[in-house]
Design an enzyme around this catalytic site. Sequence first.
Site, short mmCIF file in Angstrom:
data_model
loop_
_atom_site.label_atom_id
_atom_site.label_comp_id
_atom_site.label_asym_id
_atom_site.label_seq_id
_atom_site.Cartn_x
_atom_site.Cartn_y
_atom_site.Cartn_z
N ASP A 15 15.96 -6.81 14.88
CA ASP A 15 15.49 -5.43 14.81
C ASP A 15 16.69 -4.50 14.86
O ASP A 15 17.64 -4.74 15.61
CB ASP A 15 14.53 -5.11 15.97
CG ASP A 15 13.70 -3.86 15.66
OD1 ASP A 15 12.48 -4.02 15.46
OD2 ASP A 15 14.27 -2.76 15.62
N ARG A 64 1.70 3.35 8.98
CA ARG A 64 0.94 4.57 8.67
C ARG A 64 0.60 5.34 9.94
O ARG A 64 0.43 4.76 11.00
CB ARG A 64 -0.39 4.18 8.03
CG ARG A 64 -0.28 3.72 6.65
CD ARG A 64 -1.65 3.54 6.07
NE ARG A 64 -2.32 2.32 6.53
CZ ARG A 64 -3.56 2.02 6.21
NH1 ARG A 64 -4.28 2.85 5.50
NH2 ARG A 64 -4.10 0.89 6.61
N ARG A 70 -1.36 3.64 2.69
CA ARG A 70 -0.17 2.78 2.77
C ARG A 70 0.90 3.22 1.78
O ARG A 70 2.09 3.14 2.05
CB ARG A 70 -0.56 1.32 2.49
CG ARG A 70 -1.46 0.71 3.56
CD ARG A 70 -1.85 -0.70 3.16
NE ARG A 70 -2.76 -1.36 4.08
CZ ARG A 70 -4.09 -1.25 4.02
NH1 ARG A 70 -4.66 -0.48 3.12
NH2 ARG A 70 -4.84 -1.91 4.89
N ASN A 77 10.19 3.01 3.26
CA ASN A 77 10.22 1.56 3.46
C ASN A 77 10.99 0.83 2.37
O ASN A 77 11.55 -0.24 2.62
CB ASN A 77 8.79 1.03 3.63
CG ASN A 77 8.24 1.36 5.01
OD1 ASN A 77 8.97 1.87 5.87
ND2 ASN A 77 6.97 1.07 5.23
N VAL A 100 5.66 -8.39 4.60
CA VAL A 100 4.51 -7.83 5.31
C VAL A 100 4.55 -6.29 5.29
O VAL A 100 3.53 -5.62 5.44
CB VAL A 100 4.46 -8.35 6.77
CG1 VAL A 100 3.25 -7.83 7.54
CG2 VAL A 100 4.45 -9.88 6.80
N THR A 101 5.72 -5.74 5.06
CA THR A 101 5.92 -4.28 5.06
C THR A 101 5.07 -3.60 3.98
O THR A 101 4.97 -4.09 2.86
CB THR A 101 7.42 -3.99 4.81
OG1 THR A 101 8.18 -4.68 5.78
CG2 THR A 101 7.70 -2.50 4.89
N ARG A 133 -10.56 -10.43 7.47
CA ARG A 133 -11.36 -9.25 7.89
C ARG A 133 -12.74 -9.29 7.23
O ARG A 133 -13.75 -9.01 7.88
CB ARG A 133 -10.62 -7.97 7.50
CG ARG A 133 -9.43 -7.69 8.39
CD ARG A 133 -8.63 -6.50 7.92
NE ARG A 133 -7.68 -6.07 8.94
CZ ARG A 133 -6.64 -5.29 8.70
NH1 ARG A 133 -6.40 -4.85 7.49
NH2 ARG A 133 -5.84 -4.94 9.68
N HIS A 157 -3.22 -4.58 -1.70
CA HIS A 157 -3.48 -4.40 -0.26
C HIS A 157 -3.46 -2.89 -0.01
O HIS A 157 -2.49 -2.33 0.49
CB HIS A 157 -2.41 -5.13 0.55
CG HIS A 157 -2.62 -5.02 2.04
ND1 HIS A 157 -3.72 -5.54 2.67
CD2 HIS A 157 -1.87 -4.45 3.01
CE1 HIS A 157 -3.63 -5.28 3.97
NE2 HIS A 157 -2.53 -4.61 4.20
#
Length: 289
Positions: A15, A64, A70, A77, A100-101, A133, A157
């Site tokens: 990170d 978000r 998104r 990003n 995943v970003t 989901r 997505h």
Amino acid sequence: MRIAEEFASDVVLIDIASGMAKAKALDLEDARNIRKINYTVAGSDDISLISGSEIVVITAGLTRKPGMQREELIQKNASIVKELCLSIKKFSPDAIVIVVTNPLDLMTRLALKTLGFKSSKVFGMGPTLDASRFANLIAERLNIPVSEVDAVVIGSHGEGMMPLPNFTTIRGLPLEQFMDEQKVAEVMAGTVGRGQEIVSLLGSGSAFFAPSAAVADLVKIIFKDQKRTVGLSACLSGQYQANDICIGVPCRLGREGIEQIIELPLESKQAQAFLNSAAHLKELAEKYL
Ligand code: 2OP
């Protein structure tokens, strides 16, 4: 934690916020004695620690805020993902890269182009989460075990997400046999809006438990060479009549990454919606990336 526990393997957390990854690594390792698992987790702001990694998961980036889509994260990003991919290319040139970003499909395409790896080795985690989901909401509505639902979601997505009721089954039988059209429409809308629902409730940040379960599942499929079919944001070259975009489609995944992109026989309305979603992604990619 899921990955370290499942594989008792070496995990490195990176990170940019110095101390953050190190703190999480220490906290994770403190759980080893209780969990009776000898994994190792290192944490640092020094990305050279990823050297020689077999799998790299990119989650870095802004999330978000309530009310945002998104896609509004695209420019900020993009610079983070690009910089990370240059380091991944340098330190882990043989890795499989899971993005995943958000905005997921656009960041996956950017990662693929920056890395210059084979398209089978760079893909996005999104549809796996979306299908989970969808399955969850169906199980809740029908009051059945979630394990009996096999759900399929394709498309972006984002707002172009396409839960597919005609390919979703319960104990092998089509969803439509268990729910009327109105209820199907409700669970589909609930699935598309689930990320936003969680963002609004959290107030800051976005979902992480289910996304982490989805990432850990992909890592497991790859490490164990399971060759299961899951939804991934994959770069298409002609499949579904789309080219040069990454978007959610079912893929057979194994040790080398994507082994096959599965082309579902979509109904004509679905095929059109998919193409619209793909065209919208392409427009954004050409404008911003
Ligand atoms: C979600 O759907 C963060 O995009 C992610 O929750």
